[in-house]
Write an enzyme that holds these catalytic residues in place. Structure first.
Site, mmCIF file in Angstrom:
data_model
loop_
_atom_site.group_PDB
_atom_site.id
_atom_site.type_symbol
_atom_site.label_atom_id
_atom_site.label_comp_id
_atom_site.label_asym_id
_atom_site.label_seq_id
_atom_site.Cartn_x
_atom_site.Cartn_y
_atom_site.Cartn_z
ATOM 1 N N LYS A 184 0.768 -1.327 0.083
ATOM 2 C CA LYS A 184 0.073 0.111 -0.156
ATOM 3 C C LYS A 184 0.772 1.347 -0.057
ATOM 4 O O LYS A 184 2.160 1.334 0.132
ATOM 5 C CB LYS A 184 -0.880 -0.130 1.147
ATOM 6 C CG LYS A 184 -1.872 -1.221 1.134
ATOM 7 C CD LYS A 184 -2.682 -1.044 -0.104
ATOM 8 C CE LYS A 184 -3.994 -1.877 -0.223
ATOM 9 N NZ LYS A 184 -3.688 -3.320 -0.392
HETATM 10 C C1 LIG Z 1 -9.859 -2.608 -1.938
HETATM 11 C C2 LIG Z 1 -9.289 -3.457 -0.690
HETATM 12 N N1 LIG Z 1 -10.005 -3.501 0.331
HETATM 13 C C3 LIG Z 1 -9.310 -4.154 1.462
HETATM 14 C C4 LIG Z 1 -8.143 -4.798 1.518
HETATM 15 C C5 LIG Z 1 -7.658 -5.664 2.569
HETATM 16 O O1 LIG Z 1 -6.477 -4.710 3.146
HETATM 17 P P1 LIG Z 1 -5.926 -5.689 4.642
HETATM 18 O O2 LIG Z 1 -4.910 -6.399 3.792
HETATM 19 O O3 LIG Z 1 -5.032 -4.520 5.317
HETATM 20 O O4 LIG Z 1 -6.720 -6.408 5.194
HETATM 21 C C6 LIG Z 1 -7.371 -4.780 0.307
HETATM 22 C C7 LIG Z 1 -5.823 -5.231 0.350
HETATM 23 O O5 LIG Z 1 -5.464 -5.350 -0.549
HETATM 24 C C8 LIG Z 1 -7.862 -4.038 -0.756
HETATM 25 O O6 LIG Z 1 -7.154 -3.915 -1.865
#
Ligand SMILES: Cc1ncc(COP(=O)(O)O)c(C=O)c1O
Length: 384
Positions: A184
């Site tokens: 990210k």
């Molecule tokens: C659009 C979206 N939502 C949620 C997430 C979930 O994030 P995390 O890995 O921090 O739980 C991601 C992760 O890649 C994502 O791209």
């Protein structure tokens, strides 16, 4: 390109992160504590939200948002099929049904014009995803939500730096969920943050994120002596801890510099691909600040002699790492089998899901790397 194989992503971690980590290790406090509190405060300041709660992922933030919004068994939650697994999976965790609304073909964000027709008596919330870092049409979404008494939970995993009509993402919807996963815009390895302006939700989510007990460890073992805790709700183990927050504090200081570089690289990509008839680049319109998280191309395979996966494999074979964001969620086996979702239901999402390719976009790349990616992609497209 500077390397034989350009990875799809590499985080930028330097001396500042090392210093914060060492400082945390030496402090003797490595779990949730002062660094987490500080990161929460600085993140709240950055996003102009009243409350920011550090969590161990964006997935945890999305899950807790649904609980705070009162989403339960039998309810429905509207979201987009062009997203990561967790946006939809957390709806299932609450025993609710995901209702997918098709996306706009030019931004791949949820199409606000199609939301209202999917609202029923069971609908409790809408989860828009600011795809690739470009905010969804929040004015329209909030207006619909208010008319139908729905909670708006923003999935801002891609969009920490984004703004919508002069307002920071994180300060607009009822609750906003951010990710600090390794790929990210800023990273804590794994990690997430939830922002809200609603005190009641902030307090509930804070309690839920650490077992549903009445006070956190930091306060339990403080100078004032041991304090008993009570279980208020069977909560979760979703807390951020200080080693993560140490990385977050150092990364947050560099966020605008990272953003500037990604913006510059995005412009180079856009100019290179805009006039290629077999490639569609996503639209930008209106009073929006893009966070430039991903650079996504839609390969118009109907004008080529190869499908997306063939093109994707060729690009990788020539030394460029890629990502796929995303194959439409409603067509994944669990969703097809459980809800009977079929091809043809959401044509824009399905078209894009079979054609998207994300190209490397991160500040550790050089301008030459960007040019290298462009020549590989153009070369592959020309061959087909
Ligand atoms: C659009 C979206 N939502 C949620 C997430 C979930 O994030 P995390 O890995 O921090 O739980 C991601 C992760 O890649 C994502 O791209």
């Amino acid at each position: 390109m500077s390397e034989d194989y350009l990875l799809f992503h590499q985080p930028w971690l330097g001396k500042e992160e090392e210093r914060e980590i060492v400082d945390t290790l030496r402090s003797g406090w490595i779990t949730t504590g002062p660094k987490t509190k500080k990161f929460e405060q600085e993140f709240a300041r950055y996003t102009k939200a009243k409350y920011a709660l550090g969590l161990n992922s964006c997935t945890a933030a999305l899950h807790l948002s649904l609980i705070a919004a009162g989403v339960k068994e039998g309810d429905e939650v509207i979201t987009t099929p062009i997203t990561f697994a967790s946006t939809a999976n957390v709806i299932i965790h609450q025993g609710a049904k995901p209702v997918f609304v098709d996306v706009e073909p030019d931004t791949l964000n949820i199409d606000p014009e199609r939301i209202e027709e999917r609202i029923t008596k069971k609908t409790k919330a809408i989860i828009p995803v600011h795809f690739a870092g470009y905010p969804a049409d929040m004015d329209r979404i909030i207006e619909i939500a208010q008319r139908h008494n729905l909670v708006v939970i923003e999935d801002a995993a891609h969009s920490i730096e984004a703004e919508y009509k002069g307002k920071k993402i994180g300060s607009i919807g009822d609750m906003t969920c951010f990710s600090f996963y390794a790929t990210k815009n800023i990273t804590t390895g794994e990690g997430g943050m939830l922002t809200t302006n609603n005190r009641e939700w902030a307090e509930k989510i804070s309690m839920l994120s650490l077992h549903g007990i009445s006070r956190d460890a930091w306060k339990r073992y403080g100078k004032d002596g041991y304090k008993h805790w009570d279980i208020i709700y069977p909560g979760y183990k979703y807390n951020m801890f200080d080693l993560q927050a140490a990385l977050g504090l150092a990364q947050l200081k560099k966020i605008e510099e990272f953003w500037q570089t990604r913006k510059k690289y995005t412009q180079i990509y856009r100019e290179a691909f805009e006039d290629i008839p077999q490639i569609q680049v996503l639209s930008e319109r209106g009073d929006i600040r893009h966070s430039y998280h991903l650079f996504v191309i839609i390969v118009k395979t109907e004008e080529l002699r190869a499908d997306r996966d063939t093109i994707m494999n060729e690009i990788q074979r020539e030394g460029v790492g890629i990502g796929i964001h995303f194959r439409a969620v409603h067509l994944h086996p669990y969703y097809r089998e459980t809800f009977g979702f079929k091809k043809g239901m959401l044509p824009n999402a399905e078209y894009a899901g079979e054609r998207v390719i994300s190209l490397p976009l991160y500040p550790r790349m050089s301008k030459e790397d960007v040019q290298g990616v462009i020549s590989v992609v153009k070369g592959v497209i020309e061959r087909f």
